[in-house]
Design an enzyme around this catalytic site. Structure first.
Site, mmCIF file in Angstrom:
data_model
loop_
_atom_site.group_PDB
_atom_site.id
_atom_site.type_symbol
_atom_site.label_atom_id
_atom_site.label_comp_id
_atom_site.label_asym_id
_atom_site.label_seq_id
_atom_site.Cartn_x
_atom_site.Cartn_y
_atom_site.Cartn_z
ATOM 1 N N TYR A 53 50.725 -34.453 38.688
ATOM 2 C CA TYR A 53 49.323 -34.047 38.647
ATOM 3 C C TYR A 53 48.919 -33.301 39.915
ATOM 4 O O TYR A 53 49.298 -33.687 41.024
ATOM 5 C CB TYR A 53 48.419 -35.258 38.454
ATOM 6 C CG TYR A 53 48.445 -35.856 37.056
ATOM 7 C CD1 TYR A 53 49.121 -35.239 36.006
ATOM 8 C CD2 TYR A 53 47.794 -37.058 36.780
ATOM 9 C CE1 TYR A 53 49.138 -35.782 34.735
ATOM 10 C CE2 TYR A 53 47.798 -37.614 35.501
ATOM 11 C CZ TYR A 53 48.478 -36.978 34.493
ATOM 12 O OH TYR A 53 48.495 -37.524 33.230
ATOM 13 N N GLY A 214 39.960 -32.630 25.315
ATOM 14 C CA GLY A 214 39.926 -31.618 26.365
ATOM 15 C C GLY A 214 38.643 -30.812 26.394
ATOM 16 O O GLY A 214 38.636 -29.658 26.817
#
Length: 300
Positions: A53, A214
């Protein structure tokens, strides 16, 4: 906040805070620790990370913030993932985009995560993606070593199909504790491919990434998204929710497998919406209204 029992000595908060986009939030360490504590005050104690990430930077950023608040780490459950590699200036040794679930890589990744978080243990380490070359004996050896040394308490997977979950589980001394998969009103795969059925059979609690698709639930003009958004808005009025995200979270929370949604926002108001959703009880009619809207056709 409801607590989900994972093992006799481990439980997660029903809502999990995800740090995939941490570097995009542009928070100082002090601002980040404030956010972590605000979420903690709401009952969110479980945090979700992955080594990749933020171009391999989020874990370290989070660890720097944690070091400012003595004793906070012990109040949290840190979940992180490993197994994906891609070329990066932060990982010059990575030659290509590939998956690596070798014993060497799992151990190296876990030990690097420990250093990044400034901690001596991880509550859970997950294999991030299914590796076509995954050797379950090697994975089992890596898990056994990390567990024996006290570096990782428990292990799980992410994005595994039922057959893949069962295959790996059959090689392990300690069974997998979760499968983190994409689940949202716009992603029904886990309901239909046996993933959630297996979680119920094994009494394993799943984690849901991208529970709001999302952001597509808010801004997509896709026909399917518009159908679902219409249903969410209708039910929002019926249950008195503030926004459709609360209804979307409540829809996931209603499933008997005890889905734990991962909220990936750096805005406390969006995090509060997820927490508020735990107080919303949908009817079976309302749940299926959203499900059918997503399918685009009625149930058989």
């Amino acid at each position: 906040m409801e607590r989900i029992k994972i093992k006799d000595d481990l439980d997660f908060s029903r809502i999990i805070h995800g740090y995939w986009r941490l570097m995009e939030w542009k928070l100082s360490s002090n601002e980040l620790i404030n956010l972590i504590e605000e979420a903690y005050d709401l009952g969110i104690t479980t945090v979700d990370h992955a080594d990749i990430y933020g171009n391999f930077c989020c874990e370290e950023k989070f660890g720097e913030a944690l070091s400012l608040k003595k004793g906070l780490r012990e109040k949290l459950q840190i979940v992180t993932k490993c197994g994906i590699k891609f070329p990066s200036e932060n990982r010059p040794e990575n030659k290509s985009h590939c998956y690596d679930t070798s014993k060497e890589h799992i151990i190296k990744s876990a030990e690097r995560s420990l250093k990044n978080f400034n901690t001596d243990y991880l509550d859970a380490l997950l294999i991030h993606r299914v590796d076509a070359l995954l050797n379950p004996e090697e994975v089992a050896e890596a898990f056994h070593k990390l567990k024996k040394e006290g570096k990782v308490r428990y292990f799980g997977v992410s994005n595994f199909l039922p057959s893949q979950f069962n295959m790996l589980n059959s090689y392990l001394d300690n069974e997998l504790i979760t499968n983190q998969v994409e689940i949202s009103p716009l992603c029904l795969n886990a309901f239909e491919d046996g993933t959630l059925d297996l979680m119920l059979e094994k009494r394993v609690k799943p984690m849901a990434w991208s529970p709001l698709a999302g952001g597509k639930l808010f801004n997509s003009l896709d026909e399917r998204a518009l159908r679902v958004k219409k249903a969410l808005n209708k039910i929002k009025e019926e249950v008195g929710a503030r926004d459709i995200d609360e209804v979307a979270y409540a829809w996931l929370l209603m499933h008997p497998s005890k889905i734990m949604p991962i909220v990936g926002s750096g805005k406390i108001e969006r995090i509060k919406s997820a927490v508020q959703a735990t107080e919303i009880l949908l009817t079976r009619d309302q749940w299926f209204e959203i499900y059918v809207a997503s399918r685009g056709i009625d149930i058989p």
